[in-house]
Design a protein around this motif. Structure first.
Motif, PDB file in Angstrom:
ATOM      1  N   VAL A 180      -5.076   4.202  -5.756  1.00  0.00           N
ATOM      2  CA  VAL A 180      -4.688   3.133  -4.833  1.00  0.00           C
ATOM      3  C   VAL A 180      -5.957   2.359  -4.484  1.00  0.00           C
ATOM      4  O   VAL A 180      -6.881   2.913  -3.882  1.00  0.00           O
ATOM      5  N   ASP A 181      -6.013   1.111  -4.890  1.00  0.00           N
ATOM      6  CA  ASP A 181      -7.161   0.256  -4.613  1.00  0.00           C
ATOM      7  C   ASP A 181      -6.614  -1.129  -4.279  1.00  0.00           C
ATOM      8  O   ASP A 181      -6.372  -1.947  -5.158  1.00  0.00           O
ATOM      9  N   PHE A 182      -6.403  -1.378  -2.988  1.00  0.00           N
ATOM     10  CA  PHE A 182      -5.756  -2.623  -2.577  1.00  0.00           C
ATOM     11  C   PHE A 182      -6.306  -3.080  -1.239  1.00  0.00           C
ATOM     12  O   PHE A 182      -6.383  -2.314  -0.288  1.00  0.00           O
ATOM     13  N   SER A 183      -6.699  -4.338  -1.187  1.00  0.00           N
ATOM     14  CA  SER A 183      -7.131  -4.933   0.072  1.00  0.00           C
ATOM     15  C   SER A 183      -6.822  -6.422   0.051  1.00  0.00           C
ATOM     16  O   SER A 183      -6.640  -7.013  -1.014  1.00  0.00           O
TER      17      SER A 183
ATOM     18  N   VAL B 157       0.832  -1.205   0.000  1.00  0.00           N
ATOM     19  CA  VAL B 157       0.000   0.000   0.000  1.00  0.00           C
ATOM     20  C   VAL B 157       0.867   1.256   0.000  1.00  0.00           C
ATOM     21  O   VAL B 157       0.592   2.221  -0.728  1.00  0.00           O
ATOM     22  N   ALA B 158       1.936   1.248   0.802  1.00  0.00           N
ATOM     23  CA  ALA B 158       2.845   2.395   0.829  1.00  0.00           C
ATOM     24  C   ALA B 158       3.454   2.627  -0.547  1.00  0.00           C
ATOM     25  O   ALA B 158       3.563   3.775  -1.016  1.00  0.00           O
ATOM     26  N   GLY B 159       3.857   1.549  -1.218  1.00  0.00           N
ATOM     27  CA  GLY B 159       4.443   1.679  -2.546  1.00  0.00           C
ATOM     28  C   GLY B 159       3.446   2.170  -3.585  1.00  0.00           C
ATOM     29  O   GLY B 159       3.770   3.024  -4.427  1.00  0.00           O
ATOM     30  N   LEU B 160       2.227   1.654  -3.546  1.00  0.00           N
ATOM     31  CA  LEU B 160       1.199   2.105  -4.484  1.00  0.00           C
ATOM     32  C   LEU B 160       0.882   3.584  -4.269  1.00  0.00           C
ATOM     33  O   LEU B 160       0.694   4.336  -5.239  1.00  0.00           O
ATOM     34  N   PHE B 161       0.827   4.000  -3.013  1.00  0.00           N
ATOM     35  CA  PHE B 161       0.552   5.403  -2.705  1.00  0.00           C
ATOM     36  C   PHE B 161       1.676   6.308  -3.206  1.00  0.00           C
ATOM     37  O   PHE B 161       1.425   7.354  -3.830  1.00  0.00           O
ATOM     38  N   ALA B 162       2.920   5.925  -2.944  1.00  0.00           N
ATOM     39  CA  ALA B 162       4.054   6.732  -3.406  1.00  0.00           C
ATOM     40  C   ALA B 162       4.043   6.871  -4.921  1.00  0.00           C
ATOM     41  O   ALA B 162       4.287   7.968  -5.467  1.00  0.00           O
ATOM     42  N   ASN B 163       3.747   5.778  -5.615  1.00  0.00           N
ATOM     43  CA  ASN B 163       3.699   5.830  -7.080  1.00  0.00           C
ATOM     44  C   ASN B 163       2.556   6.713  -7.568  1.00  0.00           C
ATOM     45  O   ASN B 163       2.721   7.515  -8.501  1.00  0.00           O
ATOM     46  N   ALA B 164       1.393   6.562  -6.949  1.00  0.00           N
ATOM     47  CA  ALA B 164       0.227   7.329  -7.392  1.00  0.00           C
ATOM     48  C   ALA B 164       0.401   8.817  -7.145  1.00  0.00           C
ATOM     49  O   ALA B 164      -0.041   9.646  -7.948  1.00  0.00           O
ATOM     50  N   ALA B 165       1.045   9.159  -6.022  1.00  0.00           N
ATOM     51  CA  ALA B 165       1.232  10.567  -5.670  1.00  0.00           C
ATOM     52  C   ALA B 165       2.507  11.150  -6.250  1.00  0.00           C
ATOM     53  O   ALA B 165       2.736  12.362  -6.154  1.00  0.00           O
ATOM     54  N   GLU B 166       3.358  10.281  -6.844  1.00  0.00           N
ATOM     55  CA  GLU B 166       4.647  10.698  -7.406  1.00  0.00           C
ATOM     56  C   GLU B 166       5.496  11.395  -6.356  1.00  0.00           C
ATOM     57  O   GLU B 166       6.033  12.490  -6.569  1.00  0.00           O
TER      58      GLU B 166
ATOM     59  N   LEU C  17      -6.108   9.171   7.329  1.00  0.00           N
ATOM     60  CA  LEU C  17      -6.216  10.046   6.161  1.00  0.00           C
ATOM     61  C   LEU C  17      -6.907   9.375   4.986  1.00  0.00           C
ATOM     62  O   LEU C  17      -7.554  10.058   4.178  1.00  0.00           O
ATOM     63  N   ALA C  18      -6.724   8.064   4.846  1.00  0.00           N
ATOM     64  CA  ALA C  18      -7.267   7.394   3.664  1.00  0.00           C
ATOM     65  C   ALA C  18      -7.395   5.903   3.913  1.00  0.00           C
ATOM     66  O   ALA C  18      -6.702   5.324   4.759  1.00  0.00           O
ATOM     67  N   PHE C  19      -8.286   5.274   3.150  1.00  0.00           N
ATOM     68  CA  PHE C  19      -8.542   3.838   3.206  1.00  0.00           C
ATOM     69  C   PHE C  19      -8.162   3.245   1.859  1.00  0.00           C
ATOM     70  O   PHE C  19      -8.471   3.817   0.810  1.00  0.00           O
ATOM     71  N   SER C  20      -7.488   2.086   1.869  1.00  0.00           N
ATOM     72  CA  SER C  20      -6.891   1.580   0.633  1.00  0.00           C
ATOM     73  C   SER C  20      -7.831   0.760  -0.239  1.00  0.00           C
ATOM     74  O   SER C  20      -7.461   0.372  -1.350  1.00  0.00           O
ATOM     75  N   ASP C  21      -9.036   0.471   0.223  1.00  0.00           N
ATOM     76  CA  ASP C  21      -9.984  -0.272  -0.603  1.00  0.00           C
ATOM     77  C   ASP C  21     -10.620   0.659  -1.628  1.00  0.00           C
ATOM     78  O   ASP C  21     -10.534   1.889  -1.519  1.00  0.00           O
TER      79      ASP C  21
END
Length: 320
Positions: free
Chosen positions: A244-247, A166-175, A220-224
């Motif tokens: 980010v859509d991961f569960s 989730v941390a990696g997906l968030f970093a990528n999505a937010a650049e 701050l946010a939910f990953s689903d």
């Protein structure tokens, strides 16, 4: 065999649950069901599995015997392999979890998600991005801007688990870039945020529920892809503009090669399970979101989740 009627609500509010119609290709069910748990007693997968079995029996949804067996070892590898080997047998079920995806990616198993017949995603075990309430970060956008302005540290349990994904997906999505620091346990992760040694953590809602309720932490946010049914006030990453859509898939699968009629019988049966008050209590107690997905749609979800997991693990060199 007795005939069955759909779920209905009586005027007095009592829940009437009955098993689905017989599968068309045989007199199903007619034998003992083997419910295999790929982990030891007392864990999250064991709790979910036994909750499902108890409801199946309590409401007579499955009116034959059910034998529950823990076949733990290898982070789920042994139990899932055993069920995979029962190909075509309609009397075996098992419950999925994060290890149903991750173990097959990081270990040399003889199975992966595609070797099973998907029945249903019963609960979404997704993650929160959490900060201290006094951090000054009110939204994900605030956190992103702070990461742009200076280096931040994000914590999570494990170096290659769902928190890291989730941390990696968030970093990528937010650049953006931030340091990820793995903790050994959820308690250590909470302590790190409390002490200020990290600016945020990625955590399962159940791990931070007490701190959120006490007003110390803020999610701050939910990953689903959809908001949590337990924490409906916490927005998703997606609705805030971050893809980010991961569960973790808390669901049920059968061996491969099971007929479509049997698959649909179980879809109907588990659709009744998730409508019971016992299941809703399970979701609430364990801070899980109940956004079910059924049949082949669940299969597509498993494929997408595996691809996302694999992509991030390759990026962080957790797998070759």
């Amino acid at each position: 065999m007795k005939k069955f009627t759909p779920i209905c609500l009586l005027a007095a509010g009592a829940l009437v649950v009955a098993a689905p119609a017989q599968a068309q290709d045989n007199d199903y069910p007619a034998e003992t069901l083997n419910y295999v748990i790929a982990f030891g007693p007392g864990g999250g997968n064991d709790l979910m599995s036994r909750t499902v079995v108890n409801i199946l029996q309590q409401y007579e949804i499955y009116d034959e015997n059910i034998v529950v067996e823990n076949r733990d070892g290898g982070s789920g590898a042994i139990g899932f392999s055993y069920v995979k080997q029962q190909e075509g047998n309609p009397y075996f079920l098992t419950s999925t979890s994060g290890n149903f995806i991750s173990t097959a990616l990081v270990s040399n198993t003889d199975w992966n998600y595609s070797d099973f017949t998907p029945i249903g995603l019963l609960a979404s075990d997704a993650m929160f991005l959490v900060v201290r309430t006094d951090s000054g970060y009110e939204t994900v956008e605030d956190f992103v801007q702070a990461a742009i302005d200076g280096r931040l540290v994000v914590g999570g349990t494990g170096s290659a688990g769902p928190e890291r994904v989730v941390a990696g997906l968030f970093a990528n999505a937010a650049e953006i870039n931030f340091d990820y620091v793995p903790a050994g346990t959820g308690g250590e992760m909470v302590t790190a945020l409390t002490s200020g040694s990290v600016q945020a953590i990625v955590a399962n809602p159940s791990e931070v529920a007490g701190q959120i309720e006490a007003g110390n932490f803020h999610a701050l946010a939910f990953s689903d892809g959809k908001r949590s049914t337990v924490y409906p006030d916490v927005p998703t990453f997606t609705e805030q503009g971050y893809d980010v859509d991961f569960s973790l898939p808390r669901g049920v699968v059968m061996p491969g090669g099971v007929s479509e009629d049997v698959q649909q019988w179980w879809v109907s049966a588990l659709q009744q399970v998730v409508e019971t008050p016992e299941w809703k209590e399970y979701l609430s107690t364990n801070s899980m979101s109940g956004n079910p997905i059924w049949g082949d749609e669940f299969g597509a979800y498993l494929e997408e989740t595996s691809a996302e997991f694999e992509s991030v693990l390759r990026e962080i060199d957790a797998i070759d």
